[in-house]
Design an enzyme around this catalytic site. Structure first.
Site, PDB file in Angstrom:
ATOM      1  CD  GLU A   1       0.874  -1.550   7.951  1.00 19.86           C
ATOM      2  OE1 GLU A   1       0.592  -0.754   8.883  1.00 19.86           O
ATOM      3  OE2 GLU A   1       1.330  -1.167   6.854  1.00 19.86           O
TER       4      GLU A   1
ATOM      5  CG  ASP B   1      -0.361   0.034   2.514  1.00 15.63           C
ATOM      6  OD1 ASP B   1       0.869  -0.127   2.603  1.00 15.63           O
ATOM      7  OD2 ASP B   1      -1.084   0.224   3.518  1.00 15.63           O
TER       8      ASP B   1
ATOM      9  CD  GLU C   1       8.383  -0.392   7.338  1.00 19.81           C
ATOM     10  OE1 GLU C   1       7.436  -1.113   6.974  1.00 19.81           O
ATOM     11  OE2 GLU C   1       8.578   0.760   6.889  1.00 19.81           O
TER      12      GLU C   1
END
Ligand code: KIV
Length: 295
Positions: A131, A60, A198
């Site tokens: 997420e 995204d 991340e």
């Protein structure tokens, strides 16, 4: 070592990615490392597929690097489906994973499941990415029960921008590091086949990679993960503004496009393009006969 899938045609599958865990672990030079990149359209998906990328993520990040939004938050399901279809048409070997955008899995589980099914049925995604850590346990279990392979994403989760107050390195305090390990373990326990990690300190990423049995795909997480991912436009020099510290720029495609377009502008304005050789000719012109002009 061969990574040929059960399909027998080199197609990378979810089980192939899961099996890479043991092959990648403990050896920084092991070719079992999982190579991932984002893509958003047909031509780049084809190029990535031909170059041997294992996993193509229709991230995204699309919202920021292709559609010009300020964050990933405005990205819609329809936009993600549209770009996933294009990528799927270009990718025959790589595993295609699509990001579920913000809002598409944040209400009730039944609606989230219906949305995830759309990615598989309508766009040809082979897995979805969501997420969040511990708080996604129920959702990820439900999706995997419905035969939808899930890639988790913990650490810096850009869809949490408003809650986090910015894009910051995560897991820097002992408590935050503990929480991150719990997050990764929860996502694994819920059935995710791989996890993107991340923007966390290298040491923590190495620890999580050792502790979790599914492949950890790092981005800004150092070299000790089972695989790596980058945003394609960052590594190609096609992102405006300062790319994050963890990006390595392998090309300057932005400059290549700019200089090609400047040259084209000059050529058109000076009539250097198109030339006679770049023009079609009427058959009569070759024999020097007069071309009949319709009145
Ligand atoms: O949206 C995206 O591109 C991602 C990658 C950075 C992992 O989530």
């Amino acid at each position: 070592m061969s990574f040929v899938s059960h399909h027998g045609n080199g197609k990378i599958t979810v089980p192939d990615i899961q099996q890479r865990k043991s092959q990648a672990a403990g050896s920084p030079t092991n070719s079992g490392k999982i190579v991932c990149l984002t893509a958003y359209d047909y031509p780049t998906a084809r190029l990535l597929d031909d170059a041997g990328v294992d996993v193509i993520l229709v991230g995204d990040s699309l919202g920021m690097v292709v559609l010009g939004y300020d964050s990933t938050l405005p990205v819609t399901i329809e936009e993600m489906l549209h770009h996933t279809r294009a990528v799927r048409r270009g990718a025959h070997r790589a595993l295609v994973v699509s990001d579920m955008p913000y809002g598409s899995y944040h209400t009730d589980t039944a609606e989230s499941l219906r949305n995830a099914v759309r990615f598989i049925k309508e766009a040809g995604a082979e897995a979805v990415k969501v997420e969040g850590g511990e708080r996604r346990l129920e959702l990820i279990s439900r999706l995997t029960e419905a035969e939808i392979p899930v890639m988790g994403h913990v650490g810096l989760t850009p869809q949490s921008l408003n809650a986090l107050g910015g894009y910051h390195v995560q897991g820097k305090t002992p408590d935050a590091a503990e929480q991150l390990l719990r997050d990764a373990r929860s996502v694994e326990a819920a059935g995710a086949f791989a996890i993107v990690l991340e923007a966390v300190p290298r040491e923590l990423a190495a620890h999580i990679t050792r502790e979790v049995r599914v492949p950890i795909i790092g981005i800004g997480a150092g070299p000790d993960c089972d695989g790596q991912i980058l945003v394609l436009t960052d590594m190609l020099g096609l992102t405006f503004g300062q790319p994050p510290k963890f990006t390595r720029q392998y090309a300057n495609i932005g400059e290549t496009i700019s200089s090609a377009v400047r040259e084209y502008c000059d050529d058109v304005r000076t009539s250097a393009f198109p030339s006679d050789a770049e023009s079609y000719h009427a058959p009569q012109a070759k024999t020097r006969k007069t071309i009949p002009i319709a009145s």
